[in-house]
Design a protein around this motif. Structure first.
Motif, PDB file in Angstrom:
ATOM      1  N   LEU A  97      -6.480  31.606  50.630  1.00 54.05           N
ATOM      2  CA  LEU A  97      -7.785  32.246  50.733  1.00 54.05           C
ATOM      3  C   LEU A  97      -8.664  31.457  51.645  1.00 54.05           C
ATOM      4  N   SER A  98      -9.563  32.090  52.149  1.00 54.99           N
ATOM      5  CA  SER A  98     -10.546  31.255  53.090  1.00 54.99           C
ATOM      6  C   SER A  98     -11.540  30.559  52.096  1.00 54.99           C
ATOM      7  N   THR A  99     -12.556  29.692  52.405  1.00 49.40           N
ATOM      8  CA  THR A  99     -13.424  29.251  51.696  1.00 49.40           C
ATOM      9  C   THR A  99     -14.113  29.870  50.886  1.00 49.40           C
ATOM     10  N   GLY A 100     -14.622  31.001  51.673  1.00 60.49           N
ATOM     11  CA  GLY A 100     -15.574  31.773  50.857  1.00 60.49           C
ATOM     12  C   GLY A 100     -14.875  32.530  49.871  1.00 60.49           C
ATOM     13  N   GLN A 101     -13.588  32.962  50.041  1.00 58.91           N
ATOM     14  CA  GLN A 101     -12.858  33.769  49.018  1.00 58.91           C
ATOM     15  C   GLN A 101     -12.703  32.796  47.946  1.00 58.91           C
ATOM     16  N   ARG A 102     -12.309  31.523  48.180  1.00 64.56           N
ATOM     17  CA  ARG A 102     -12.021  30.648  47.141  1.00 64.56           C
ATOM     18  C   ARG A 102     -13.055  30.371  46.136  1.00 64.56           C
TER      19      ARG A 102
END
Ligand SMILES: Nc1ncnc2c1ncn2[C@@H]1O[C@H](COP(=O)(O)OP(=O)(O)OP(=O)(O)O)[C@@H](O)[C@H]1O
Length: 246
Positions: A142-147
């Motif tokens: 996952l990307s940082t935002g998704q995390r």
């Protein structure tokens, strides 16, 4: 001494010392149900330590934490979670080799009567935080935002009354910020009280009803975001610290 009328969370002269350093120095705050309360201050001001002490992760040297009208100062994070307090971290900590849904199930499990109920609630929550398309993806991809969204879903799976959020926008690229602001606003609209640490002024102004400004462990000012951020002492410290992003 009685509780402040209507407070869901209170600290009374709460202090945390590390050796000779007063990381948190006699901080008293009262958060009302349904509000978004921001903790601000330069690096090292004690924001994360204060949040950790409220969450039972750090033992206070002195003072008291009260949650839903009861003293909870000596309780552990898992005990506080059962009473309705959840926390998200600056550095997210999902189970990297589990999927998004599996990660959320870990938080939901103790709260659900049956497997079917749990699966339905997890699917709904994953969709709600905007990760429906990623529900079978491993956390490590996952990307940082998704995390951050996953972390939020994991915290919400415990059905908290109070959510403590450390560095909401930390590590996020600018285009991801509005979506996360909207998500935190929806969390509050769903009935969850929020206490958050945030450096980004735009986010603070957009989200917070009230803020407390800390410096070297002490509470320097408290009130509406605009009023606090206009105070000369706050302006000096904050602009001087390089903390006033955007
Ligand atoms: N585990 C620890 N051991 C010793 N000192 C610590 C520990 N954690 C924090 N401190 C010290 O306590 C003070 C407050 O730190 P804290 O991380 O709470 O500040 P902060 O406001 O969250 O900072 P930042 O914005 O940089 O995250 C600092 O002086 C820090 O060096």
């Amino acid at each position: 001494m009685g509780d402040r009328p209507g407070a869901i969370l209170e600290t009374r002269s709460l202090s945390v010392h590390y050796g000779g350093v007063a990381a948190v120095d006699a901080v008293s705050l009262a958060v009302r149900p349904g509000e978004i309360f921001g903790l601000l201050g330069p690096n090292g001001a004690g924001k994360t330590t204060l949040l950790a002490a409220i969450a039972g992760a750090v033992r206070p040297t002195a003072g008291e934490v009260r949650f839903r009208g009861e003293p909870v100062t000596a309780l552990r994070p898992d005990q506080l979670a059962r009473r309705g307090m959840a926390r998200t971290f600056q550095i997210t900590r999902p189970f990297e080799d589990l999927t998004v849904e599996e990660n959320v199930m870990v938080g939901a499990q103790p709260r659900c009567a049956s497997l079917g109920e749990m699966r339905a609630q997890v699917a709904e929550l994953v969709e709600w935080v905007g990760l429906g398309h990623k529900r079978h993806a491993l956390a490590k991809g996952l990307s940082t935002g998704q995390r951050k969204r996953l972390e939020l879903a994991r915290a919400l799976a415990t059905r908290p009354a109070l959510l403590l959020m450390d560095e909401v926008s930390g590590g996020l690229d600018q285009p991801s910020v509005p979506g996360l602001i909207e998500l935190v606003a929806r969390v509050r609209a769903s009935g969850v009280t929020v206490v958050l640490i945030e450096h980004n002024m735009r986010i603070i102004s957009a989200l917070c009803d009230r803020v407390m400004f800390l410096d070297r462990g002490r509470q320097l000012a408290e009130g509406a975001p605009g009023a606090v951020m206009a105070m000369p002492a706050v302006v000096d410290l904050y602009l001087g610290s390089g903390g006033a992003h955007a």
